[in-house]
Scaffold this active site. Structure first.
Site, short mmCIF file in Angstrom:
data_model
loop_
_atom_site.label_atom_id
_atom_site.label_comp_id
_atom_site.label_asym_id
_atom_site.label_seq_id
_atom_site.Cartn_x
_atom_site.Cartn_y
_atom_site.Cartn_z
N GLY A 1 0.83 -1.20 0.00
CA GLY A 1 0.00 0.00 0.00
C GLY A 1 0.86 1.25 0.00
N GLY A 2 0.28 2.33 0.50
CA GLY A 2 1.01 3.61 0.54
C GLY A 2 2.27 3.53 1.36
N GLY B 1 25.60 13.13 -28.04
CA GLY B 1 25.08 13.71 -26.80
C GLY B 1 25.61 12.96 -25.60
N ALA B 2 25.88 11.68 -25.80
CA ALA B 2 26.35 10.88 -24.68
C ALA B 2 27.73 11.35 -24.22
CB ALA B 2 26.38 9.41 -25.07
C1 HXC Z 1 -3.89 -4.29 11.56
C2 HXC Z 1 -2.83 -6.13 10.75
C3 HXC Z 1 -2.55 -5.46 9.55
C4 HXC Z 1 -2.99 -4.13 9.42
C5 HXC Z 1 -1.73 -7.45 9.42
N1 HXC Z 1 -2.31 -7.36 10.62
N2 HXC Z 1 -1.88 -6.30 8.73
N3 HXC Z 1 -3.48 -5.55 11.75
N4 HXC Z 1 -3.66 -3.58 10.44
N5 HXC Z 1 -2.75 -3.41 8.31
C6 HXC Z 1 -2.37 -8.38 11.66
C7 HXC Z 1 -3.28 -9.53 11.28
O1 HXC Z 1 -4.61 -9.24 11.62
C8 HXC Z 1 -2.73 -10.64 12.14
O2 HXC Z 1 -3.19 -10.48 13.45
C9 HXC Z 1 -1.24 -10.33 12.15
O3 HXC Z 1 -1.11 -8.97 11.78
C10 HXC Z 1 -0.46 -11.15 11.15
O4 HXC Z 1 -1.11 -11.04 9.89
P1 HXC Z 1 -1.44 -12.29 9.00
O5 HXC Z 1 -2.39 -11.85 7.95
O6 HXC Z 1 -1.82 -13.45 9.85
O7 HXC Z 1 0.00 -12.59 8.38
P2 HXC Z 1 0.37 -13.08 6.94
O8 HXC Z 1 -0.48 -14.25 6.56
O9 HXC Z 1 1.84 -13.28 6.95
O10 HXC Z 1 0.00 -11.89 5.94
C11 HXC Z 1 0.68 -10.69 6.04
C12 HXC Z 1 0.00 -9.62 5.15
C13 HXC Z 1 -1.51 -9.52 5.53
C14 HXC Z 1 0.15 -10.00 3.69
C15 HXC Z 1 0.74 -8.31 5.39
O11 HXC Z 1 -1.61 -9.41 6.93
C16 HXC Z 1 -2.16 -8.35 4.88
O12 HXC Z 1 -2.52 -8.42 3.69
N6 HXC Z 1 -2.34 -7.29 5.62
C17 HXC Z 1 -2.96 -6.08 5.13
C18 HXC Z 1 -2.03 -5.35 4.19
C19 HXC Z 1 -2.59 -4.04 3.74
O13 HXC Z 1 -3.35 -4.00 2.75
N7 HXC Z 1 -2.35 -3.02 4.54
C20 HXC Z 1 -2.85 -1.71 4.30
C21 HXC Z 1 -1.99 -1.12 3.25
S1 HXC Z 1 -2.53 0.48 2.89
P3 HXC Z 1 -3.43 -11.70 14.46
O14 HXC Z 1 -4.06 -11.09 15.65
O15 HXC Z 1 -4.30 -12.66 13.73
O16 HXC Z 1 -2.07 -12.26 14.73
C22 HXC Z 1 -1.49 1.40 3.77
C23 HXC Z 1 -1.79 2.85 3.63
C24 HXC Z 1 -0.61 3.66 3.99
O17 HXC Z 1 -0.63 0.97 4.42
C25 HXC Z 1 -0.93 5.04 3.56
C26 HXC Z 1 0.25 5.88 3.53
C27 HXC Z 1 -0.01 7.15 2.87
#
Ligand code: HXC
Length: 518
Positions: free
Chosen positions: A173-174, A408-409
């Site tokens: 993501g971001g 140019g290079a």
């Molecule tokens: C809260 C989160 C989390 C999140 C993971 N967890 N991502 N909790 N917010 N963003 C937690 C899970 O609920 C889980 O909790 C533990 O972390 C481990 O995650 P798993 O999914 O069991 O691990 P895994 O199978 O290894 O998968 C990892 C992962 C997946 C691929 C990263 O967790 C995932 O897709 N997460 C979301 C990614 C995402 O889209 N994030 C937002 C991006 S947007 P428990 O309690 O079960 O252990 C962003 C915006 C930023 O970041 C903006 C900036 C400008």
């Protein structure tokens, strides 16, 4: 003072609770995935016993709306602090995937911004070790603002302290813009990945099947996107390389890079350099063989090796002092400048310039890569970045023209009138508007068409062109380069030039900033 006494009970309890938090069960969750824990990473990076943790006991912020569960562990999923790396002060943060997936909530972000601000104030590099599910979903907009503050701090510190990201797990993501804004990105093969939108979204929106590795693994970013500059097979080797890498850099933009002693193994007069460039101008060679015969032994640290590979960039040492190397690579696409190599070179040069690292250019370039793909993708705009970066840089800039320097290079690769300080050429150099074949085809089109023996005529004209025009002596005699040198003397010449440039001072016109063609 009795720390176990009544008045300190909570102190001891807290310490014990913190220790328990990092249990072997927690560690094994990382180890089964082939990853280390955040503490193990910190342990590898810092000199033994020097790391001081900050904010170990902070806990996650309360959220106004209840959704999901918040793991109220100490530290909020990130370890931050400072210590010594090879004896020098470095700040770092390491996200802990075992606590809410290393997700970034408000408090987690404030810990990072705290060390970012300290690193800036104290003029020390900052290393981010990222292993995170991104913005913490439960904390909503607070975590988004947390990211924004981190981004803002990176931008404010850019060019003042070195900022390096090491991706050691997910970065999605971001959140990817945090590493993308830093100076260099290291990734670990097979256990780290970065993408703006993950495989599930790609499937939904585009109906394309792709794995995390295929979409944004280390190899993809090192070879194709150029987001990562260095990749290694495992975390230990990644951190070892990072420590070596840091040894070339100053701690901030007002320091000079550290100096070490040279083992003297590479002689200043090195006859081996006379035999590396083949006599046949169409034959390739590896420019790294030249670099390694010029710089101090075993000091060349290549950056972005797999991306834009027709240009080699990296750090090295000369008489123990850090230098930045930019070199056309005849082994890849004959050393031509394409979009990727231009952008790679420009970014590297700007880093060197920001951190007082002299730039040494080894030139053997037939020109910019022709073709519809390159033109439509903006070789004009991207090539201009390299031009801009070279011209704008005020650090000492020295060029050695090894062989081809066409069109140019020739200008782009730090030519004298673009601001190059010392430009030398080997006798094998060919400096001209274009290569002999192209020049003869244009200037003698009619004669060749009318000739009874066009092949023989062309051969003759090409030889004449090489003898009369495409050589270094005309440029030498008219002052467009400083000297044609014996290749064996290259190291000596660069050392002398750097000595002469040690007090180089350039007055830059006052302005807010230039407008680089981005
Ligand atoms: C809260 C989160 C989390 C999140 C993971 N967890 N991502 N909790 N917010 N963003 C937690 C899970 O609920 C889980 O909790 C533990 O972390 C481990 O995650 P798993 O999914 O069991 O691990 P895994 O199978 O290894 O998968 C990892 C992962 C997946 C691929 C990263 O967790 C995932 O897709 N997460 C979301 C990614 C995402 O889209 N994030 C937002 C991006 S947007 P428990 O309690 O079960 O252990 C962003 C915006 C930023 O970041 C903006 C900036 C400008």
């Amino acid at each position: 003072m009795d720390l176990s006494g009544k008045s300190y009970k909570s102190f001891v309890e807290r310490q014990e609770a913190l220790k328990k938090q990092y249990s072997p069960e927690q560690a094994s969750k990382q180890h089964v995935k082939g990853k280390l824990t955040a503490w193990e990473r910190i342990g590898l990076l810092f000199d033994k016993g020097t790391f001081e943790e900050i904010d170990a006991f902070v806990t996650p912020a309360s959220t106004p709306v209840e959704f999901g569960k918040i793991d109220r562990k100490y530290g909020d999923g990130v370890i931050v602090g400072h210590g010594k790396v090879n004896g020098r002060l470095v700040f770092a943060y390491a996200q802990d995937f075992t606590i809410m997936g290393g997700s970034l909530g408000l408090v987690h972000s404030r810990k990072i911004t705290k060390v970012q601000e300290m690193a800036l104030k104290m003029g020390a590099p900052i290393i981010g070790m990222l292993d995170s599910g991104g913005a913490r979903i439960q904390e909503g907009v607070a975590s988004l603002s947390g990211y924004a503050s981190i981004f803002h701090n990176i931008i404010q510190s850019s060019g003042i302290i070195p900022q390096i990201s090491v991706i050691m797990g997910p970065c999605a993501g971001g959140a990817v813009y945090s590493p993308a804004l830093t100076d260099f990105v290291f990734m670990v093969s097979h256990t780290s990945y970065m993408f703006v939108t993950g495989p599930n979204v790609v499937k939904e929106v585009l109906n394309e099947d792709v794995t995390s590795e295929g979409l944004g693994g280390a190899e993809v970013h090192a070879r194709k996107s150029g987001v990562a500059q260095m990749i290694y097979d495992d975390e230990e080797n990644t951190i070892l390389a990072l420590k070596k890498f840091l040894s070339y850099l100053p701690s901030n933009n007002v320091e000079n890079p550290p100096s070490v002693s040279d083992d003297g193994a590479i002689p200043n007069f090195n006859e081996r350099l006379r035999d590396i460039v083949p006599d046949d101008p169409n034959k390739a060679y590896d420019v790294r063989d030249i670099i390694n015969q010029v710089v101090d032994r075993n000091t060349f640290f290549e950056t972005a090796e797999l991306f834009g590979a027709s240009l080699v960039t990296g750090f090295a040492r000369l008489r123990g002092r850090s230098i930045g190397i930019v070199a056309n690579q005849p082994k890849v696409l004959a050393g031509v400048l394409d979009i990727d190599s231009s952008v790679k070179g420009a970014r590297f040069i700007r880093f060197c310039d920001a951190f007082n690292i002299p730039i040494i250019t080894f030139e053997d370039v037939p020109g910019f890569l022709p073709g519809v793909d390159q033109e439509h993708a903006g070789i004009i705009r991207h090539g201009a970045k390299l031009l801009f970066a070279y011209s704008e840089a005020t650090v000492p800039k020295i060029t050695i023209i090894l062989r081809k320097a066409y069109g140019g290079a020739f200008i782009v690769m730090n030519s004298k009138f673009l601001g190059g300080d010392f430009n030398y050429a080997w006798p094998s150099a060919e400096i001209a508007v274009m290569g002999p074949d192209g020049a003869v085809a244009i200037l003698y089109r009619k004669e060749l068409a009318e000739s009874k023996n066009p092949v023989e005529l062309k051969k003759e004209l090409v030889k004449k062109y090489r003898d009369r025009i495409a050589n270094p002596f005309i440029a030498d005699e008219s002052g467009y380069i400083d000297e044609v040198i014996d290749p064996a003397l290259t190291r000596q010449k660069i050392i002398s030039a750097l000595d002469a440039l040690s007090n180089k001072w350039v007055k830059v016109p006052a302005r807010k900033h230039g407008n680089m063609p981005l």
